[in-house]
Design a protein around this motif. Sequence first.
Motif, PDB file in Angstrom:
ATOM      1  N   SER A  56      -4.307  18.309   8.518  1.00 36.21           N
ATOM      2  CA  SER A  56      -3.789  19.542   9.093  1.00 36.21           C
ATOM      3  C   SER A  56      -2.404  19.781   8.504  1.00 36.21           C
ATOM      4  N   LYS A  57      -1.725  20.812   8.966  1.00 30.97           N
ATOM      5  CA  LYS A  57      -0.437  21.186   8.380  1.00 30.97           C
ATOM      6  C   LYS A  57       0.575  20.064   8.470  1.00 30.97           C
ATOM      7  N   ASN A  58       0.655  19.386   9.631  1.00 26.04           N
ATOM      8  CA  ASN A  58       1.694  18.349   9.770  1.00 26.04           C
ATOM      9  C   ASN A  58       1.158  17.017  10.290  1.00 26.04           C
ATOM     10  N   TYR A  59      -0.182  16.838  10.243  1.00 24.61           N
ATOM     11  CA  TYR A  59      -0.744  15.563  10.713  1.00 24.61           C
ATOM     12  C   TYR A  59      -2.022  15.272   9.946  1.00 24.61           C
ATOM     13  N   SER A  60      -2.039  14.127   9.226  1.00 31.64           N
ATOM     14  CA  SER A  60      -3.203  13.782   8.408  1.00 31.64           C
ATOM     15  C   SER A  60      -3.511  12.298   8.484  1.00 31.64           C
ATOM     16  N   TRP A  61      -4.801  11.987   8.391  1.00 34.61           N
ATOM     17  CA  TRP A  61      -5.272  10.601   8.227  1.00 34.61           C
ATOM     18  C   TRP A  61      -6.014  10.537   6.902  1.00 34.61           C
ATOM     19  N   LEU A  62      -5.512   9.702   5.993  1.00 27.30           N
ATOM     20  CA  LEU A  62      -6.096   9.588   4.667  1.00 27.30           C
ATOM     21  C   LEU A  62      -6.471   8.140   4.385  1.00 27.30           C
ATOM     22  N   ASN A  63      -7.495   7.951   3.558  1.00 29.46           N
ATOM     23  CA  ASN A  63      -7.888   6.599   3.193  1.00 29.46           C
ATOM     24  C   ASN A  63      -6.779   5.924   2.403  1.00 29.46           C
ATOM     25  N   ILE A  64      -6.555   4.662   2.665  1.00 27.77           N
ATOM     26  CA  ILE A  64      -5.440   3.929   2.070  1.00 27.77           C
ATOM     27  C   ILE A  64      -5.521   3.858   0.548  1.00 27.77           C
ATOM     28  N   LYS A  65      -6.714   4.025  -0.009  1.00 32.44           N
ATOM     29  CA  LYS A  65      -6.855   3.988  -1.466  1.00 32.44           C
ATOM     30  C   LYS A  65      -6.148   5.161  -2.141  1.00 32.44           C
ATOM     31  N   ARG A  66      -5.886   6.219  -1.397  1.00 32.74           N
ATOM     32  CA  ARG A  66      -5.205   7.372  -1.968  1.00 32.74           C
ATOM     33  C   ARG A  66      -3.774   7.036  -2.410  1.00 32.74           C
ATOM     34  N   ILE A  67      -3.198   5.993  -1.825  1.00 34.79           N
ATOM     35  CA  ILE A  67      -1.836   5.605  -2.203  1.00 34.79           C
ATOM     36  C   ILE A  67      -1.772   5.231  -3.681  1.00 34.79           C
ATOM     37  N   ASP A  68      -2.858   4.666  -4.196  1.00 36.62           N
ATOM     38  CA  ASP A  68      -2.867   4.176  -5.578  1.00 36.62           C
ATOM     39  C   ASP A  68      -2.712   5.295  -6.607  1.00 36.62           C
ATOM     40  N   TYR A  69      -3.114   6.510  -6.252  1.00 43.12           N
ATOM     41  CA  TYR A  69      -3.033   7.574  -7.253  1.00 43.12           C
ATOM     42  C   TYR A  69      -2.326   8.832  -6.722  1.00 43.12           C
ATOM     43  N   ASN A  70      -1.530   8.657  -5.677  1.00 42.70           N
ATOM     44  CA  ASN A  70      -0.723   9.753  -5.171  1.00 42.70           C
ATOM     45  C   ASN A  70       0.737   9.314  -5.116  1.00 42.70           C
ATOM     46  N   ASN A  71       1.563   9.906  -5.946  1.00 44.76           N
ATOM     47  CA  ASN A  71       2.980   9.567  -5.968  1.00 44.76           C
ATOM     48  C   ASN A  71       3.708  10.489  -4.980  1.00 44.76           C
ATOM     49  N   ILE A  72       3.604  10.144  -3.681  1.00 47.16           N
ATOM     50  CA  ILE A  72       4.154  10.992  -2.627  1.00 47.16           C
ATOM     51  C   ILE A  72       5.441  10.374  -2.106  1.00 47.16           C
ATOM     52  N   TYR A  73       6.448  11.204  -1.916  1.00 50.97           N
ATOM     53  CA  TYR A  73       7.709  10.717  -1.360  1.00 50.97           C
ATOM     54  C   TYR A  73       7.751  10.976   0.140  1.00 50.97           C
ATOM     55  N   PHE A  74       8.252   9.980   0.892  1.00 50.18           N
ATOM     56  CA  PHE A  74       8.441  10.115   2.335  1.00 50.18           C
ATOM     57  C   PHE A  74       9.879   9.762   2.697  1.00 50.18           C
ATOM     58  N   ASP A  75      10.361  10.383   3.756  1.00 51.56           N
ATOM     59  CA  ASP A  75      11.676  10.016   4.270  1.00 51.56           C
ATOM     60  C   ASP A  75      11.618   8.662   4.967  1.00 51.56           C
ATOM     61  N   ILE A  76      10.526   8.429   5.703  1.00 47.35           N
ATOM     62  CA  ILE A  76      10.338   7.195   6.466  1.00 47.35           C
ATOM     63  C   ILE A  76       8.941   6.654   6.192  1.00 47.35           C
ATOM     64  N   ALA A  77       8.822   5.354   5.911  1.00 47.84           N
ATOM     65  CA  ALA A  77       7.529   4.681   5.773  1.00 47.84           C
ATOM     66  C   ALA A  77       7.475   3.532   6.763  1.00 47.84           C
ATOM     67  N   ILE A  78       6.372   3.448   7.507  1.00 46.80           N
ATOM     68  CA  ILE A  78       6.243   2.440   8.564  1.00 46.80           C
ATOM     69  C   ILE A  78       4.940   1.685   8.362  1.00 46.80           C
ATOM     70  N   SER A  79       5.036   0.394   8.124  1.00 45.95           N
ATOM     71  CA  SER A  79       3.854  -0.451   7.961  1.00 45.95           C
ATOM     72  C   SER A  79       3.479  -1.089   9.291  1.00 45.95           C
ATOM     73  N   ASN A  80       2.185  -1.168   9.524  1.00 42.27           N
ATOM     74  CA  ASN A  80       1.686  -1.829  10.729  1.00 42.27           C
ATOM     75  C   ASN A  80       1.446  -3.310  10.413  1.00 42.27           C
ATOM     76  N   ASN A  81       2.522  -4.117  10.529  1.00 43.58           N
ATOM     77  CA  ASN A  81       2.428  -5.582  10.526  1.00 43.58           C
ATOM     78  C   ASN A  81       2.408  -6.259   9.163  1.00 43.58           C
ATOM     79  N   ASP A  82       2.536  -5.531   8.057  1.00 51.31           N
ATOM     80  CA  ASP A  82       2.444  -6.181   6.748  1.00 51.31           C
ATOM     81  C   ASP A  82       3.392  -5.495   5.779  1.00 51.31           C
ATOM     82  N   THR A  83       4.432  -6.198   5.363  1.00 52.21           N
ATOM     83  CA  THR A  83       5.435  -5.592   4.479  1.00 52.21           C
ATOM     84  C   THR A  83       4.864  -5.255   3.099  1.00 52.21           C
TER      85      THR A  83
END
Length: 330
Positions: A56-83
């Motif tokens: 949606s415009k401001n809320y999305s759930w994407l498969n984690i594999k997308r990280i490998d080929y999406n160079n997206i910048y975030f202000d804040i990144a939060i990992s759930n239990n694994d650095t």
Amino acid sequence: MKVCFIDKTEFQYNYQDINKPFIRGAENILINLSLGISELGHEVVVFNNCSNEYKSKNYSWLNIKRIDYNNIYFDIAISNNDTRLLDKINSTKKYVISHSLQNIEKFIRKKQFMSYLKNKPTYLLLGKYHESKMSKLFSIYGTKTIDYGLDKVFLNKTLENNIENNLAMFTSRTDRNLDLLIDVWKSSIITKNNELKLYVTPVNNNLEKFGIFNRNFVDKNEFINQLVKSRVILLPGHKAELYCLAASEAQELCIPIVTMGIGSLSERVEHNKTGLIAKNKKQFSDYIIEIFSNNELWLTFRNNLLSKRGQKTWFNATKNFLKIIKINER
């Protein structure tokens, strides 16, 4: 602000699974925080192993594999239990929500140490007990303490008047000292009152002759319907229990708790106000008998819990979370 959460579990889920029985505390906090932050006007993306993506415009759930080929910048990144999950994320500030007491040997063996040095995350902890047991290694880049809210189905539930006064429940994981509770129940409780019943997270043994029954794994609404009828929740606690969402859920339904205060249970229960904290197994069994037999004591605890009801909303928890990670509300 652009915020991302990163999670990697063996099972698949997204925010629509919030009431499913397989959703645990770690997933619960991720779903509710991510939703809450987006509802307060920020752009949120959750990366996990979901099969059903949502955008949606401001809320999305994407498969984690997308990280490998999406160079997206975030202000804040939060990992759930694994650095290590932060390695491929570009962001100004990084955090790890910790859900375990990870020792240094395990941290190095799981190849998280170099990732920790690379990402420099602030560790987000779940309470005073959690903080006291964490190695100082994890505070190099700072630690903060966060709090849970509770799902609206608990906050909005109409309380039962027809309490089953002979019913106790254990609602935590079986490895959270359920064996200790079963031993106490068999040796010191059912021998004194054979009309009492204890419903537990399912075990393989048939213990019905001791008044111990397996409860069913059901969705959250049906679970609450079962839980709200019980007189007391019995949770010994465990050294690996860092928050115990089960205790907070029971308290929101105004059910007193008898515990041994192991792990974080000493933080969840106020002795002689919202329940009883035993110092040993003998006192634990005495307190269980007491809560069943002393109606005046039980009513005092219930009234105290009623006075606190409705305070642990995810709206409040999310606003506090944003202050902790220094995001201004819009």
